[in-house]
Design a protein around this motif. Sequence first.
Motif, PDB file in Angstrom:
ATOM      1  N   TRP B 484       0.842  -1.209   0.000  1.00 43.01           N
ATOM      2  CA  TRP B 484       0.000   0.000   0.000  1.00 43.01           C
ATOM      3  C   TRP B 484       0.875   1.257   0.000  1.00 43.01           C
ATOM      4  O   TRP B 484       0.649   2.194  -0.766  1.00 43.01           O
ATOM      5  N   ALA B 485       1.941   1.235   0.840  1.00 44.84           N
ATOM      6  CA  ALA B 485       2.821   2.401   0.935  1.00 44.84           C
ATOM      7  C   ALA B 485       3.600   2.604  -0.361  1.00 44.84           C
ATOM      8  O   ALA B 485       3.765   3.723  -0.836  1.00 44.84           O
ATOM      9  N   ARG B 486       4.060   1.513  -0.950  1.00 45.82           N
ATOM     10  CA  ARG B 486       4.893   1.597  -2.159  1.00 45.82           C
ATOM     11  C   ARG B 486       4.091   2.073  -3.377  1.00 45.82           C
ATOM     12  O   ARG B 486       4.603   2.807  -4.210  1.00 45.82           O
ATOM     13  N   THR B 487       2.815   1.629  -3.437  1.00 49.32           N
ATOM     14  CA  THR B 487       2.048   1.887  -4.667  1.00 49.32           C
ATOM     15  C   THR B 487       0.927   2.899  -4.472  1.00 49.32           C
ATOM     16  O   THR B 487       0.069   3.011  -5.334  1.00 49.32           O
ATOM     17  N   ASP B 488       0.943   3.586  -3.333  1.00 44.99           N
ATOM     18  CA  ASP B 488      -0.165   4.500  -3.013  1.00 44.99           C
ATOM     19  C   ASP B 488      -1.502   3.754  -3.131  1.00 44.99           C
ATOM     20  O   ASP B 488      -2.424   4.175  -3.834  1.00 44.99           O
ATOM     21  N   GLY B 489      -1.570   2.655  -2.425  1.00 43.00           N
ATOM     22  CA  GLY B 489      -2.809   1.871  -2.416  1.00 43.00           C
ATOM     23  C   GLY B 489      -3.145   1.263  -3.764  1.00 43.00           C
ATOM     24  O   GLY B 489      -4.307   1.094  -4.106  1.00 43.00           O
ATOM     25  N   GLY B 490      -2.110   0.957  -4.563  1.00 42.87           N
ATOM     26  CA  GLY B 490      -2.332   0.304  -5.846  1.00 42.87           C
ATOM     27  C   GLY B 490      -2.537   1.275  -6.990  1.00 42.87           C
ATOM     28  O   GLY B 490      -2.622   0.876  -8.144  1.00 42.87           O
ATOM     29  N   ARG B 491      -2.592   2.580  -6.669  1.00 42.27           N
ATOM     30  CA  ARG B 491      -2.838   3.567  -7.734  1.00 42.27           C
ATOM     31  C   ARG B 491      -1.619   3.719  -8.655  1.00 42.27           C
ATOM     32  O   ARG B 491      -1.751   4.038  -9.820  1.00 42.27           O
ATOM     33  N   ASP B 492      -0.421   3.483  -8.083  1.00 36.54           N
ATOM     34  CA  ASP B 492       0.807   3.650  -8.890  1.00 36.54           C
ATOM     35  C   ASP B 492       1.343   2.303  -9.382  1.00 36.54           C
ATOM     36  O   ASP B 492       2.516   2.178  -9.689  1.00 36.54           O
ATOM     37  N   GLU B 493       0.493   1.270  -9.384  1.00 33.22           N
ATOM     38  CA  GLU B 493       1.017  -0.049  -9.717  1.00 33.22           C
ATOM     39  C   GLU B 493       1.253  -0.186 -11.218  1.00 33.22           C
ATOM     40  O   GLU B 493       0.452   0.270 -12.007  1.00 33.22           O
TER      41      GLU B 493
END
Lengths: 245, 493
Positions: B484-493
């Motif tokens: 969640w922290a790495r991808t902004d809750g999956g938005r930056d995946e």
Amino acid sequence: MRVAILVTCVNDAMFPDAGKATVRLLRRLGIDVDFPAAQTCCAQPMVNTGYLDEAVPVVRTFVDAFAGYDAVVTPSGSCAASARHQHALVAERAGDAALADAVAETAPRVRELSEFLVDDLGVTDVGAYYPHRVTYHPSCHTLRLLGVGDRPTRLLQAVRGITLVDLPGARECCGFGGTFAVKNSDVSVAMGSDKARHVRETDAEVLVAGDNSCLMHIGGLLSRQRSGVRVAHLAEVLAATEADR
Amino acid sequence: MTHTFVGMPPFPAAAREALANTQLRHNLAHATAVIRAKRAAVVGEVEDWEGLRRAGAAAKERALLDLETNLLRLEEELTSRGATVHWARDAEEANAIVVGLAQRHGVDEVVKVKSMVTQEIGLNDALVDAGILPWETDLAELIVQLGDDLPSHILVPAIHRNRAEIREIFLRQMAQAGRPAPALLTDEPAALAEAARLHLREKFMRASFAVSGANFAVAQTGTLVVVESEGNGRMCLTLPEVLVSVVGIEKVVADWSDLDPLLRLLPRSSTGERMNPYTSMWSGVTPGDGPQEVHVVLLDNGRTRALADEVGRQALRCIRCSACLNTCPVYERTGGHAYGSVYPGPIGAILNPLMRGPGDPQTDSLPYASSLCGACFEVCPVRIDIPEVLVHLRSRVVDGHRGDRLPTPEAVAMRAASWAFADASRLGLVERASGLSGTVLGRLSRSVLPGGRASAGRLAGPATAWTGARDLPAPPRESFRQWWARTDGGRDE
């Protein structure tokens, strides 16, 4: 509507895909779900093993993390039941009226995924695609403590491509039972091997349930038997679409 | 009668042994499945079963909340109808009363109606010690007694035996206790029942002293009630001159209207019948009819201790139907002996600790003999929330050890978990370590779970309790929190 995901400690540390699937599914349905990073665990492992004092700080963290949300959605029937049925007991043990009030505020807002989808959002067809032969195990706490009834199977029946087959002896416990699985591991495994036998009788490729802790147990047995059956959380099935393939 | 539950190991060890008994497993799986299906059918045909359950629970609850008044009323009514009432604080006092009465009448044998409470107090051993032979007349109790065995079920004490074993017990043992079994005895149920019938008939005809329990005691009229299937109870309750009934104090109900729902709940929950074949009721002595000397021993033996427990006291509503045993997935696999008590199964897992109090390792293991699946509560005719009481009793066990100088590994683990779960930043650290260990474990084990995930392999130490029989995925490299922290809750995946 402010919606939080209670991912649960088991999913957070061991099965993050169930959490990711829940987020993806809810977003697809137009829910801007938030993950309050202060969350940890529902305290059920402590409560159900008899460690009430140890549960108190965990329940405090829980109510603080989820204060102010309209709904707290979780991919775990067992953790939802723990919040709804046991947090008041822990607050009573703490003798803390403020904590009891906070619990009374939070506990009823905790929703198991299938309850939230069917009751709160009013959907059964979530637009999923999952072309596999699937059988569903209704875990005890979704079945008996939450009374979710046929909500999960209605959701699964609406999935495109799925072949859903009935599990014999479905209502019988798989034998996980939290610390029961290790404190009485022989009985737990005896129960689980009967559950695994029923799963194999269905010729399903995938066993689905709404609780990854139960699936970790049944799946662990199915794996040890080299049965060729994998386990998947309900959220992962409902989140799957044709675009994923 | 050399067998005893005293000295039984804690549940996990006793269960391990029982699980390895293949015949027991097979007998129980069959018997409990049959009785579960019968119960489900006759419960399903009652229009408002839930309403009846609530009425039954309320009737028992009323009686328990006003126990003193009800018991004193019961004593008064019994006495006015010619019965003698005795009060027993514990097993020893109750046994002394019954043995004393038998000795006063100079009998060397007594016939017994099936009664869990006399098993609870070990009355048969006390009688034998005094040179008096107790004859069990219920078919299942007869099988247990002749087999020098222990009861393993409340309703069907010999449920762990199949008909081939029963035939062997009858052929070997009946002759020593009276009329022998026919030499050509088959294992047909009718033939086994006939052998028992002929064997027992001799005992009924000559018996002058009977011992019973009671399913219910109606305070309003001083009436005891015995519900049974075989008619042996009716024989014992009517033929002998002297009748002694040992009755737990929780058996009392205020009046006949409170008895009503209970008599309707019991047979459907218990034997899966709409109505039981025999219901015997007697109020003291009826001149010229039935026993002319009637005694009632009102027994505590830990019941007031259970009553003092605000969460646990609901267990005293139990009407001993056994529905919770028949539905329990743990009981179905271990049988009753593993619980180390005449009250096995889910109800035994709460009743024994409530009546005995905490402290003994065997007793303290019982509240943990459950996966908390809740099937017992679902079928309980008097709505005893057994899982709730189990969790409560677990906390009592844990609290009993809080002062220990050396905490158990479990207690240490729970304190560590409590510390980590009290603060998400601590949990984050634990998860990072777990993710690293997962990478290592996955590489070491080189085994793959169905679906493709790496397995943690066979772990050492306490983890063998899991991986001894079950595979376990290696912890993922990245927790949900980290994702969640790495991808902004999956938005930056």
